[in-house]
Design a protein around this motif. Structure first.
Motif, PDB file in Angstrom:
ATOM      1  N   GLN A  63      77.852   3.599  82.497  1.00 45.55           N
ATOM      2  CA  GLN A  63      79.050   4.293  82.033  1.00 45.55           C
ATOM      3  C   GLN A  63      79.803   3.428  81.013  1.00 45.55           C
ATOM      4  O   GLN A  63      80.289   3.930  80.001  1.00 45.55           O
ATOM      5  CB  GLN A  63      79.959   4.622  83.208  1.00 45.55           C
ATOM      6  CG  GLN A  63      81.221   5.350  82.810  1.00 45.55           C
ATOM      7  CD  GLN A  63      82.168   5.571  83.974  1.00 45.55           C
ATOM      8  OE1 GLN A  63      82.072   4.892  84.992  1.00 45.55           O
ATOM      9  NE2 GLN A  63      83.073   6.512  83.833  1.00 45.55           N
ATOM     10  N   ALA A  64      79.873   2.131  81.275  1.00 41.94           N
ATOM     11  CA  ALA A  64      80.549   1.224  80.343  1.00 41.94           C
ATOM     12  C   ALA A  64      79.854   1.224  78.988  1.00 41.94           C
ATOM     13  O   ALA A  64      80.518   1.251  77.940  1.00 41.94           O
ATOM     14  CB  ALA A  64      80.585  -0.189  80.917  1.00 41.94           C
ATOM     15  N   LEU A  67      80.689   4.485  77.217  1.00 43.50           N
ATOM     16  CA  LEU A  67      82.064   4.469  76.714  1.00 43.50           C
ATOM     17  C   LEU A  67      82.198   3.554  75.499  1.00 43.50           C
ATOM     18  O   LEU A  67      82.943   3.850  74.569  1.00 43.50           O
ATOM     19  CB  LEU A  67      83.026   4.031  77.816  1.00 43.50           C
ATOM     20  CG  LEU A  67      83.245   5.055  78.938  1.00 43.50           C
ATOM     21  CD1 LEU A  67      83.937   4.406  80.125  1.00 43.50           C
ATOM     22  CD2 LEU A  67      84.044   6.238  78.415  1.00 43.50           C
ATOM     23  N   LYS A  72      85.495   3.796  73.101  1.00 44.32           N
ATOM     24  CA  LYS A  72      86.613   3.799  74.056  1.00 44.32           C
ATOM     25  C   LYS A  72      86.649   2.421  74.714  1.00 44.32           C
ATOM     26  O   LYS A  72      86.200   2.240  75.847  1.00 44.32           O
ATOM     27  CB  LYS A  72      86.439   4.914  75.083  1.00 44.32           C
ATOM     28  CG  LYS A  72      86.493   6.292  74.455  1.00 44.32           C
ATOM     29  CD  LYS A  72      86.401   7.371  75.494  1.00 44.32           C
ATOM     30  CE  LYS A  72      86.542   8.739  74.842  1.00 44.32           C
ATOM     31  NZ  LYS A  72      86.528   9.802  75.836  1.00 44.32           N
ATOM     32  N   ASN A  74      88.965   0.235  75.925  1.00 43.81           N
ATOM     33  CA  ASN A  74      89.663  -0.075  77.176  1.00 43.81           C
ATOM     34  C   ASN A  74      88.933   0.501  78.385  1.00 43.81           C
ATOM     35  O   ASN A  74      88.783  -0.176  79.413  1.00 43.81           O
ATOM     36  CB  ASN A  74      91.101   0.437  77.127  1.00 43.81           C
ATOM     37  CG  ASN A  74      91.944  -0.347  76.140  1.00 43.81           C
ATOM     38  OD1 ASN A  74      91.646  -1.504  75.830  1.00 43.81           O
ATOM     39  ND2 ASN A  74      92.995   0.276  75.628  1.00 43.81           N
ATOM     40  N   ASP A  75      88.491   1.739  78.264  1.00 45.16           N
ATOM     41  CA  ASP A  75      87.748   2.355  79.367  1.00 45.16           C
ATOM     42  C   ASP A  75      86.417   1.646  79.587  1.00 45.16           C
ATOM     43  O   ASP A  75      85.985   1.458  80.728  1.00 45.16           O
ATOM     44  CB  ASP A  75      87.512   3.845  79.091  1.00 45.16           C
ATOM     45  CG  ASP A  75      88.806   4.648  79.088  1.00 45.16           C
ATOM     46  OD1 ASP A  75      89.804   4.183  79.685  1.00 45.16           O
ATOM     47  OD2 ASP A  75      88.827   5.733  78.468  1.00 45.16           O
ATOM     48  N   ARG A  78      87.058  -1.612  81.489  1.00 42.02           N
ATOM     49  CA  ARG A  78      87.309  -1.362  82.914  1.00 42.02           C
ATOM     50  C   ARG A  78      86.018  -1.021  83.645  1.00 42.02           C
ATOM     51  O   ARG A  78      85.784  -1.497  84.759  1.00 42.02           O
ATOM     52  CB  ARG A  78      88.346  -0.247  83.088  1.00 42.02           C
ATOM     53  CG  ARG A  78      89.773  -0.733  82.949  1.00 42.02           C
ATOM     54  CD  ARG A  78      90.769   0.324  83.416  1.00 42.02           C
ATOM     55  NE  ARG A  78      90.762   1.505  82.566  1.00 42.02           N
ATOM     56  CZ  ARG A  78      91.443   1.629  81.442  1.00 42.02           C
ATOM     57  NH1 ARG A  78      92.183   0.637  81.013  1.00 42.02           N
ATOM     58  NH2 ARG A  78      91.389   2.748  80.732  1.00 42.02           N
ATOM     59  N   ALA A  79      85.171  -0.211  83.036  1.00 46.76           N
ATOM     60  CA  ALA A  79      83.900   0.143  83.667  1.00 46.76           C
ATOM     61  C   ALA A  79      83.003  -1.085  83.789  1.00 46.76           C
ATOM     62  O   ALA A  79      82.308  -1.252  84.804  1.00 46.76           O
ATOM     63  CB  ALA A  79      83.204   1.251  82.875  1.00 46.76           C
TER      64      ALA A  79
END
Length: 126
Positions: A63-64, A67, A72, A74-75, A78-79
């Motif tokens: 997912q990271a 993203l 994206k 920042n997202d 976090r991932a």
């Protein structure tokens, strides 16, 4: 304007756009840490011993990456941090379960030796 100029301009634009789009974003410290944690989890055989957090780590890392490709940042960070945490959890659980199994095996071996010493090898008291 000549047709030649328009064609050359269009080709130049598309080549420039394609090269910008094809460039992968530079790896960040969060991604590097997640990759290290996943490698450690692989060394600890977390897929076998702690499959749930290991799979969660793999999913979070995928997912990271997705993203990051969507820009994206920042997202994605976090991932990647989630992937690192899940991979570390998987490593710790894998180590714990392997050690628990070793302890159980030693306890079983010790009990068998104790019985052998108390009852003798043939199962009768000496």
């Amino acid at each position: 304007m000549s047709k030649r100029f328009v064609y050359l301009s269009a080709i130049t634009f598309f080549l420039a756009a394609a090269s910008v789009h094809a460039q992968a974003p530079a790896p960040t410290p969060a991604f590097a840490a997640a990759e290290r944690a996943l490698l450690e989890a692989d060394r600890e055989q977390a897929a076998q011993w702690a499959s749930v957090p290991y799979q969660a780590a793999r999913d979070a890392y995928a997912q990271a990456q997705a993203l990051q490709l969507k820009r994206k940042k920042n997202d994605a960070e976090r991932a990647a941090q989630t992937a690192e945490a899940q991979a570390e959890l998987a490593s710790a659980q894998a180590r714990q379960r392997k050690l628990s199994e070793q302890i159980e095996r030693k306890i079983s071996e010790n009990n068998a030796l104790r019985r052998e010493l108390l009852l003798g090898k043939d199962g009768k008291r000496p």
